[in-house]
Design an enzyme around this catalytic site. Structure first.
Site, PDB file in Angstrom:
ATOM      1  N   MET A  33      29.780  39.773  49.948  1.00 59.58           N
ATOM      2  CA  MET A  33      30.382  39.764  51.287  1.00 59.58           C
ATOM      3  C   MET A  33      30.472  38.326  51.797  1.00 59.58           C
ATOM      4  O   MET A  33      30.579  38.093  53.011  1.00 59.58           O
ATOM      5  CB  MET A  33      29.568  40.634  52.242  1.00 59.58           C
ATOM      6  CG  MET A  33      29.552  42.103  51.803  1.00 59.58           C
ATOM      7  SD  MET A  33      29.245  43.269  53.137  1.00 59.58           S
ATOM      8  CE  MET A  33      27.663  42.729  53.714  1.00 59.58           C
ATOM      9  N   GLY A  39      21.252  32.619  45.403  1.00 59.58           N
ATOM     10  CA  GLY A  39      21.102  33.921  44.732  1.00 59.58           C
ATOM     11  C   GLY A  39      22.429  34.388  44.166  1.00 59.58           C
ATOM     12  O   GLY A  39      22.502  34.869  43.022  1.00 59.58           O
ATOM     13  N   HIS A  40      23.506  34.221  44.942  1.00 62.45           N
ATOM     14  CA  HIS A  40      24.826  34.595  44.431  1.00 62.45           C
ATOM     15  C   HIS A  40      25.217  33.699  43.259  1.00 62.45           C
ATOM     16  O   HIS A  40      25.841  34.159  42.293  1.00 62.45           O
ATOM     17  CB  HIS A  40      25.875  34.447  45.536  1.00 62.45           C
ATOM     18  CG  HIS A  40      25.706  35.401  46.682  1.00 62.45           C
ATOM     19  ND1 HIS A  40      25.299  35.003  47.930  1.00 62.45           N
ATOM     20  CD2 HIS A  40      25.891  36.742  46.762  1.00 62.45           C
ATOM     21  CE1 HIS A  40      25.253  36.051  48.735  1.00 62.45           C
ATOM     22  NE2 HIS A  40      25.590  37.118  48.060  1.00 62.45           N
ATOM     23  N   VAL A 183      16.395  35.584  43.926  1.00 56.11           N
ATOM     24  CA  VAL A 183      16.099  34.148  44.027  1.00 56.11           C
ATOM     25  C   VAL A 183      15.362  33.933  45.346  1.00 56.11           C
ATOM     26  O   VAL A 183      15.739  34.502  46.379  1.00 56.11           O
ATOM     27  CB  VAL A 183      17.397  33.319  43.973  1.00 56.11           C
ATOM     28  CG1 VAL A 183      17.108  31.836  44.152  1.00 56.11           C
ATOM     29  CG2 VAL A 183      18.116  33.567  42.649  1.00 56.11           C
ATOM     30  N   LEU A 191      16.109  34.966  49.172  1.00 52.13           N
ATOM     31  CA  LEU A 191      17.347  34.472  49.778  1.00 52.13           C
ATOM     32  C   LEU A 191      18.223  35.651  50.195  1.00 52.13           C
ATOM     33  O   LEU A 191      18.346  36.636  49.470  1.00 52.13           O
ATOM     34  CB  LEU A 191      18.123  33.590  48.787  1.00 52.13           C
ATOM     35  CG  LEU A 191      17.444  32.309  48.331  1.00 52.13           C
ATOM     36  CD1 LEU A 191      18.462  31.413  47.616  1.00 52.13           C
ATOM     37  CD2 LEU A 191      16.804  31.538  49.480  1.00 52.13           C
ATOM     38  N   SER A 193      21.882  36.364  52.895  1.00 55.77           N
ATOM     39  CA  SER A 193      22.840  35.793  53.854  1.00 55.77           C
ATOM     40  C   SER A 193      22.317  35.978  55.269  1.00 55.77           C
ATOM     41  O   SER A 193      22.578  35.160  56.153  1.00 55.77           O
ATOM     42  CB  SER A 193      24.200  36.479  53.715  1.00 55.77           C
ATOM     43  OG  SER A 193      24.609  36.448  52.371  1.00 55.77           O
TER      44      SER A 193
HETATM   45  O1  PAF Z   1      25.605  43.413  48.411  1.00 52.95           O
HETATM   46  C1  PAF Z   1      26.661  43.186  49.032  1.00 52.95           C
HETATM   47  O2  PAF Z   1      26.985  42.041  49.339  1.00 52.95           O
HETATM   48  C2  PAF Z   1      27.574  44.346  49.412  1.00 52.95           C
HETATM   49  O3  PAF Z   1      26.842  45.475  49.765  1.00 52.95           O
HETATM   50  C3  PAF Z   1      28.615  44.673  48.338  1.00 52.95           C
HETATM   51  C4  PAF Z   1      27.990  45.157  47.049  1.00 52.95           C
HETATM   52  C5  PAF Z   1      29.478  43.442  48.044  1.00 52.95           C
HETATM   53  C6  PAF Z   1      29.550  45.785  48.845  1.00 52.95           C
HETATM   54  O4  PAF Z   1      30.200  45.401  50.020  1.00 52.95           O
END
Ligand code: PAF
Length: 290
Positions: A33, A39-40, A183, A191, A193
């Site tokens: 999102m 972490g991402h 992470v 971590l 958002s």
């Molecule tokens: O984990 C997230 O960021 C959200 O729940 C996802 C998996 C992108 C679905 O909107």
């Protein structure tokens, strides 16, 4: 050497065009999102490693309204597209899909959605009744649109990861789901958002969450059973100023009842400074000799 080119698609036709060019390269997707953090970035690396240098990695960035309850933070959710795109480029992502609500839901909110079942109504789902239905619906749609061989989700949202795995198995999606390790900051906070919402006091108070996990892991090491392990975690959270525990529960690895011995999972949620923070960790239950 020239920088690899990253495509940004906002419409369905741009997405299809980008995939026409990828041919039969193995595909991985990381759904997010936005509000991207280290972490991402690790999930992107996991995706790249899964498909190799010749493979194709897509990151989706979409703040999915369907998964937010009426009083939740949809309007305030961090939107940091420029820095998100820079992170994706740094991690050699091939394609970023950033649809609007109208692109994702062209006919308005869908009439047909994914029912997350009983597990989707427990733990996070108990307080957030629309959440997992919304998550699984958008994940199902993004799997259709991106058609990956591999989809990567963070273990940080363990219930989400578990439900995605169940949906993929139960509804026969032809995709391998990989979980990426959580992470943490140097001080142990996972971590997220949503950590952006914490002021300095709340950020300090939030450390009770990793401390509660450490206390429960120590209890497990000393032979505690699931209830005692939960009590150890709750003891830390209850005693911590500014922290309201929502639950600390030991489950098995699929979030069913805790095992008497062997690998389990402690899942913890607490509200700190008005922000709901989730964490979890592996628990090895050794039990006591009787
Ligand atoms: O984990 C997230 O960021 C959200 O729940 C996802 C998996 C992108 C679905 O909107």
């Amino acid at each position: 050497m020239a920088e690899p080119h990253m495509t940004v698609a906002t419409t369905r036709s741009e997405l299809s065009e980008a995939y026409l060019l990828t041919g039969d390269r193995a595909r991985a997707v990381v759904m997010t999102m936005g509000g991207l953090h280290a972490g991402h970035a690790e999930l992107m690396t996991l995706a790249r490693n899964a498909v190799g240098r010749q493979g194709h990695v897509t990151v989706t960035i979409f703040v999915n309204p369907l998964q937010f309850g009426a009083n939740e933070d949809l309007a305030n959710y961090p939107r940091t597209l420029d820095s998100d795109l820079s992170m994706c480029a740094e991690r050699s992502v091939d394609l970023v899909f950033t649809p609007t609500r109208e692109v994702m839901y062209p006919d308005g909110d869908p009439l047909i959605t994914v029912d997350p079942g009983e597990l989707g109504r427990r733990f996070e789902g108990a307080d957030r009744p629309v959440h997992f239905g919304g998550v699984l619906t958008v994940v199902a749609k993004l799997l259709q649109l991106t058609n990956p061989n591999v989809a990567v989700f963070g273990e940080k949202d363990y219930q989400q990861l578990t439900l995605v795995r169940r949906m993929v198995a139960d509804l026969d999606f032809d995709v391998e789901v990989l979980g990426g390790a959580t992470v943490r900051s140097a001080d142990g906070l996972a971590l997220s958002s949503r950590n952006e919402y914490l002021n300095a006091d709340a950020r300090a108070a939030a450390l009770a969450i990793p401390q509660s996990i450490a206390a429960s892991q120590l209890a497990a090491k000393n032979g505690a059973d699931a209830k005692e392990i939960e009590a150890a975690a709750l003891g830390v959270l209850d005693a911590s100023a500014g922290v309201s525990p929502v639950y600390a529960v030991v489950t098995n690895t699929q979030m069913g009842p805790a095992p008497k011995s062997g690998e389990g999972r402690l899942i913890v949620t607490a509200i700190v400074g008005g922000t709901r923070l989730l964490d979890n960790a592996r628990i090895d239950i050794v039990g006591r000799d009787s």
